[in-house]
Design a protein around this motif. Structure first.
Motif, PDB file in Angstrom:
ATOM      1  N   PHE A 173      70.281  74.208 128.468  1.00  0.00           N
ATOM      2  CA  PHE A 173      71.015  74.937 129.504  1.00  0.00           C
ATOM      3  C   PHE A 173      72.512  74.639 129.382  1.00  0.00           C
ATOM      4  O   PHE A 173      73.344  75.543 129.379  1.00  0.00           O
ATOM      5  N   VAL A 174      72.843  73.354 129.211  1.00  0.00           N
ATOM      6  CA  VAL A 174      74.246  72.961 129.115  1.00  0.00           C
ATOM      7  C   VAL A 174      74.885  73.542 127.852  1.00  0.00           C
ATOM      8  O   VAL A 174      76.024  74.029 127.888  1.00  0.00           O
ATOM      9  N   GLU A 175      74.132  73.518 126.767  1.00  0.00           N
ATOM     10  CA  GLU A 175      74.635  74.128 125.525  1.00  0.00           C
ATOM     11  C   GLU A 175      74.979  75.593 125.748  1.00  0.00           C
ATOM     12  O   GLU A 175      76.033  76.073 125.325  1.00  0.00           O
ATOM     13  N   TRP A 176      74.068  76.293 126.408  1.00  0.00           N
ATOM     14  CA  TRP A 176      74.291  77.711 126.695  1.00  0.00           C
ATOM     15  C   TRP A 176      75.530  77.878 127.584  1.00  0.00           C
ATOM     16  O   TRP A 176      76.361  78.754 127.356  1.00  0.00           O
ATOM     17  N   LEU A 177      75.653  76.986 128.589  1.00  0.00           N
ATOM     18  CA  LEU A 177      76.782  77.096 129.522  1.00  0.00           C
ATOM     19  C   LEU A 177      78.110  76.856 128.811  1.00  0.00           C
ATOM     20  O   LEU A 177      79.132  77.438 129.172  1.00  0.00           O
ATOM     21  N   ASN A 178      78.083  75.992 127.807  1.00  0.00           N
ATOM     22  CA  ASN A 178      79.317  75.718 127.080  1.00  0.00           C
ATOM     23  C   ASN A 178      79.735  76.885 126.196  1.00  0.00           C
ATOM     24  O   ASN A 178      80.914  77.084 125.950  1.00  0.00           O
ATOM     25  N   GLU A 179      78.757  77.635 125.730  1.00  0.00           N
ATOM     26  CA  GLU A 179      79.064  78.837 124.946  1.00  0.00           C
ATOM     27  C   GLU A 179      78.080  79.930 125.311  1.00  0.00           C
ATOM     28  O   GLU A 179      77.165  80.257 124.544  1.00  0.00           O
ATOM     29  N   PRO A 180      78.267  80.539 126.485  1.00  0.00           N
ATOM     30  CA  PRO A 180      77.269  81.491 126.978  1.00  0.00           C
ATOM     31  C   PRO A 180      77.232  82.783 126.153  1.00  0.00           C
ATOM     32  O   PRO A 180      78.269  83.282 125.727  1.00  0.00           O
ATOM     33  N   VAL A 181      76.027  83.225 125.934  1.00  0.00           N
ATOM     34  CA  VAL A 181      75.824  84.519 125.264  1.00  0.00           C
ATOM     35  C   VAL A 181      74.899  85.373 126.120  1.00  0.00           C
ATOM     36  O   VAL A 181      74.085  84.849 126.889  1.00  0.00           O
ATOM     37  N   ASP A 182      75.054  86.648 125.988  1.00  0.00           N
ATOM     38  CA  ASP A 182      74.190  87.585 126.698  1.00  0.00           C
ATOM     39  C   ASP A 182      72.783  87.484 126.125  1.00  0.00           C
ATOM     40  O   ASP A 182      72.598  87.645 124.919  1.00  0.00           O
ATOM     41  N   PRO A 183      71.759  87.225 126.960  1.00  0.00           N
ATOM     42  CA  PRO A 183      70.405  87.042 126.437  1.00  0.00           C
ATOM     43  C   PRO A 183      69.883  88.303 125.742  1.00  0.00           C
ATOM     44  O   PRO A 183      69.070  88.207 124.817  1.00  0.00           O
ATOM     45  N   GLN A 184      70.354  89.472 126.173  1.00  0.00           N
ATOM     46  CA  GLN A 184      69.879  90.707 125.540  1.00  0.00           C
ATOM     47  C   GLN A 184      70.549  90.956 124.186  1.00  0.00           C
ATOM     48  O   GLN A 184      69.893  91.181 123.192  1.00  0.00           O
ATOM     49  N   THR A 185      71.869  90.888 124.184  1.00  0.00           N
ATOM     50  CA  THR A 185      72.610  91.279 122.980  1.00  0.00           C
ATOM     51  C   THR A 185      72.984  90.092 122.101  1.00  0.00           C
ATOM     52  O   THR A 185      73.401  90.277 120.958  1.00  0.00           O
ATOM     53  N   ASP A 186      72.866  88.878 122.665  1.00  0.00           N
ATOM     54  CA  ASP A 186      73.257  87.684 121.937  1.00  0.00           C
ATOM     55  C   ASP A 186      74.773  87.599 121.675  1.00  0.00           C
ATOM     56  O   ASP A 186      75.220  86.778 120.878  1.00  0.00           O
ATOM     57  N   LEU A 187      75.512  88.470 122.353  1.00  0.00           N
ATOM     58  CA  LEU A 187      76.970  88.439 122.182  1.00  0.00           C
ATOM     59  C   LEU A 187      77.584  87.463 123.197  1.00  0.00           C
ATOM     60  O   LEU A 187      77.070  87.315 124.303  1.00  0.00           O
ATOM     61  N   PRO A 188      78.688  86.797 122.787  1.00  0.00           N
ATOM     62  CA  PRO A 188      79.316  85.853 123.716  1.00  0.00           C
ATOM     63  C   PRO A 188      79.786  86.552 124.993  1.00  0.00           C
ATOM     64  O   PRO A 188      80.267  87.688 124.928  1.00  0.00           O
ATOM     65  N   ILE A 189      79.625  85.898 126.109  1.00  0.00           N
ATOM     66  CA  ILE A 189      80.140  86.447 127.370  1.00  0.00           C
ATOM     67  C   ILE A 189      81.049  85.407 128.006  1.00  0.00           C
ATOM     68  O   ILE A 189      80.947  84.211 127.713  1.00  0.00           O
ATOM     69  N   ASP A 190      81.939  85.913 128.869  1.00  0.00           N
ATOM     70  CA  ASP A 190      82.869  85.002 129.527  1.00  0.00           C
ATOM     71  C   ASP A 190      82.443  84.789 130.976  1.00  0.00           C
ATOM     72  O   ASP A 190      82.294  85.749 131.730  1.00  0.00           O
ATOM     73  N   ILE A 191      82.176  83.537 131.325  1.00  0.00           N
ATOM     74  CA  ILE A 191      81.886  83.212 132.719  1.00  0.00           C
ATOM     75  C   ILE A 191      82.948  82.189 133.126  1.00  0.00           C
ATOM     76  O   ILE A 191      82.974  81.071 132.602  1.00  0.00           O
ATOM     77  N   PRO A 192      83.833  82.592 134.038  1.00  0.00           N
ATOM     78  CA  PRO A 192      85.059  81.805 134.223  1.00  0.00           C
ATOM     79  C   PRO A 192      84.932  80.553 135.112  1.00  0.00           C
ATOM     80  O   PRO A 192      85.738  80.354 136.016  1.00  0.00           O
ATOM     81  N   TYR A 193      83.970  79.672 134.861  1.00  0.00           N
ATOM     82  CA  TYR A 193      84.021  78.357 135.522  1.00  0.00           C
ATOM     83  C   TYR A 193      84.888  77.467 134.656  1.00  0.00           C
ATOM     84  O   TYR A 193      85.014  77.670 133.453  1.00  0.00           O
ATOM     85  N   ARG A 194      85.509  76.475 135.295  1.00  0.00           N
ATOM     86  CA  ARG A 194      86.448  75.622 134.567  1.00  0.00           C
ATOM     87  C   ARG A 194      85.741  74.492 133.842  1.00  0.00           C
ATOM     88  O   ARG A 194      86.222  73.974 132.850  1.00  0.00           O
ATOM     89  N   SER A 195      84.600  74.053 134.403  1.00  0.00           N
ATOM     90  CA  SER A 195      83.858  72.976 133.762  1.00  0.00           C
ATOM     91  C   SER A 195      82.445  72.931 134.302  1.00  0.00           C
ATOM     92  O   SER A 195      82.138  73.539 135.328  1.00  0.00           O
ATOM     93  N   VAL A 196      81.597  72.236 133.565  1.00  0.00           N
ATOM     94  CA  VAL A 196      80.200  72.080 133.957  1.00  0.00           C
ATOM     95  C   VAL A 196      79.973  70.593 134.186  1.00  0.00           C
ATOM     96  O   VAL A 196      80.280  69.773 133.324  1.00  0.00           O
ATOM     97  N   ILE A 197      79.462  70.224 135.361  1.00  0.00           N
ATOM     98  CA  ILE A 197      79.214  68.808 135.648  1.00  0.00           C
ATOM     99  C   ILE A 197      77.751  68.626 136.042  1.00  0.00           C
ATOM    100  O   ILE A 197      77.229  69.346 136.891  1.00  0.00           O
ATOM    101  N   LEU A 198      77.112  67.676 135.393  1.00  0.00           N
ATOM    102  CA  LEU A 198      75.708  67.375 135.697  1.00  0.00           C
ATOM    103  C   LEU A 198      75.653  66.281 136.760  1.00  0.00           C
ATOM    104  O   LEU A 198      76.250  65.217 136.575  1.00  0.00           O
ATOM    105  N   THR A 199      74.959  66.562 137.837  1.00  0.00           N
ATOM    106  CA  THR A 199      74.938  65.583 138.924  1.00  0.00           C
ATOM    107  C   THR A 199      73.529  65.345 139.464  1.00  0.00           C
ATOM    108  O   THR A 199      72.619  66.155 139.272  1.00  0.00           O
ATOM    109  N   SER A 200      73.406  64.217 140.130  1.00  0.00           N
ATOM    110  CA  SER A 200      72.263  64.003 141.008  1.00  0.00           C
ATOM    111  C   SER A 200      72.746  63.061 142.090  1.00  0.00           C
ATOM    112  O   SER A 200      73.686  62.296 141.884  1.00  0.00           O
TER     113      SER A 200
END
Ligand SMILES: Nc1nc2c(ncn2[C@@H]2O[C@H](COP(=O)(O)OP(=O)(O)OP(=O)(O)O)[C@@H](O)[C@H]2O)c(=O)[nH]1
Ligand SMILES: [Mg+2]
Length: 388
Positions: A173-200
């Motif tokens: 999931f994190v790998e995908w979030l770092n370089e997201p691609v459209d699941p249908q087309t497999d093309l890169p998409i831009d999702i404008p969050y500034r960072s991804v943080i894993l928490t509990s």
């Protein structure tokens, strides 16, 4: 036979007004930090707030339901917009639903405007939905910096290395979030969050201190506008060094002011000239630790502490330790006394802030925190001897 005049009682009248004034001034200087937390019901939004800010608002439930799906909780230093995620089955498109919520926020007073957004998704959801992506884009379009917070991450301890890792699914999931691609087309998409943080905030048994929270506060600070960073440093409860960094210049300024006030040496009997300076310093430091004078002690008790700090008793007992200091308060003594008081008070506030001191016993425990000043005095005395 002439009668001796009755000696005046040895009492210092210390006015607590400087403390109250400095508190009000510091509060308005730092202002309030406002955070928006967005996520579906049960992702762990309230748990995050409790862990990072030490406010148990979820339980007390004194949130102000502004409109359906938006709640605002606040005290002096912190405001939280608790915004529900996209409702499955809703007729309104996600971006539109969020825009309505953001309009509600924009229409509120200036002191409630959002600095940073935590967009929360459960780590084991394994994906962002189109609704999530639409909402994150809407937030970005409105100029709000978004941290994508993965919640309830299960941290697995490697029995051999002792290091903590996450499940394969979360890693993917994190790998995908770092370089997201459209699941249908497999093309890169831009999702404008500034960072991804894993928490509990706890482990699956409801125990432990949590993970990733230090990283979350560091990132939130980095994304905060410069003029709101101090407000965030004050509102959060995880990083104590940030608070010390704010407190130290205040102690330095008060030390200089105290030395200035005693530039012309004053008799110890007039040592109360330091009280307003020290009380102002104490108020500013208390504000940094988000401590209310009311919760710390009564104003009367505070004035007493002030009297003990700046008053004759303390000053004269200190002076006994300084060879040849006599019965006057000079710039060096006033400065050292104030620096030591500030350091001791900062530590006391820190202990109360972290829940290590029983508020009821504050006046008693104060003496445990003052040894610092004896050290300062001893050092001064040593320097004096060395020079002589
Ligand atoms: N295992 C685990 N459970 C968590 C974690 N954080 C929260 N929980 C649990 O998840 C449940 C929901 O947490 P909340 O913090 O109330 O979630 P919320 O997003 O505020 O929920 P709503 O207010 O209903 O929208 C609670 O039972 C928490 O104890 C976590 O990091 N790990
Ligand atoms: Mg909640």
């Amino acid at each position: 036979m002439t009668k001796e005049p009755t000696p005046r009682p040895e009492r210092l009248e210390i006015d607590e007004q400087p403390f109250l004034d400095a508190t009000a001034e510091a509060k308005s200087k730092y202002g309030r930090f406002n955070l928006a937390i967005i996520g579906s019901s049960g992702v762990g939004k309230s748990s995050l707030v409790n862990a990072v800010f030490g406010r148990d608002w979820a339980k007390v439930g004194k949130g102000l339901p502004v409109t359906r799906g938006v709640q605002y909780f606040n005290d002096d230093s912190l405001g939280i917009w608790d915004v529900e995620g996209f409702e499955i089955g809703s007729q309104t498109p996600p971006a539109e639903q969020l825009r309505a919520h953001l309009d509600t926020i924009s229409a509120s007073p200036q002191t409630q405007q959002v600095s940073v957004v935590w967009y929360c998704v459960k780590a084991n959801d394994d994906r962002l939905t189109p609704a999530d992506i639409a909402m994150i884009r809407e937030l970005d379009a409105q100029g709000l910096p978004v941290v994508l917070v993965l919640t309830k991450v299960d941290w697995i301890k490697n029995p051999i290395t002792g290091q903590h890792g996450v499940a394969k699914g979360v890693e993917k999931f994190v790998e995908w979030l770092n370089e997201p691609v459209d699941p249908q087309t497999d093309l890169p998409i831009d999702i404008p969050y500034r960072s991804v943080i894993l928490t509990s905030t706890q482990d699956k048994h409801g125990k432990g201190k949590g993970h990733g929270l230090g990283e979350l506060v560091a990132e939130t600070l980095a994304l905060s506008p410069d003029n709101e960073k101090d407000a965030f440093r004050i509102a959060q409860r995880l990083n104590l060094p940030w608070k010390r960094e704010l407190a130290r210049p205040i102690i330095a300024a008060a030390t200089t002011a105290a030395a200035g006030a005693a530039a012309v040496p004053v008799p110890i009997a007039d040592a109360a000239i330091l009280a307003p300076i020290q009380l102002g310093m104490m108020a500013r430091i208390a504000t940094i630790y988000d401590l209310e004078i009311k919760t710390m002690m009564s104003a009367g008790a505070l004035a007493q502490v002030g009297a003990q700090l700046a008053g004759r008793a303390l000053a004269s007992s200190m002076l006994k330790l300084i060879p040849g200091a006599g019965s006057v308060m000079n710039a060096g003594v006033a400065g050292a006394l104030t620096a030591a008081t500030g350091e001791g008070w900062m530590r006391l506030c820190e202990q109360i802030h972290t829940g290590k001191v029983d508020v009821e016993k504050v006046s008693n425990s104060w003496s445990d925190f003052v040894p610092g000043f004896l050290d300062v005095v001893r050092k001064m005395a040593e320097q004096k001897l060395a020079k002589a």
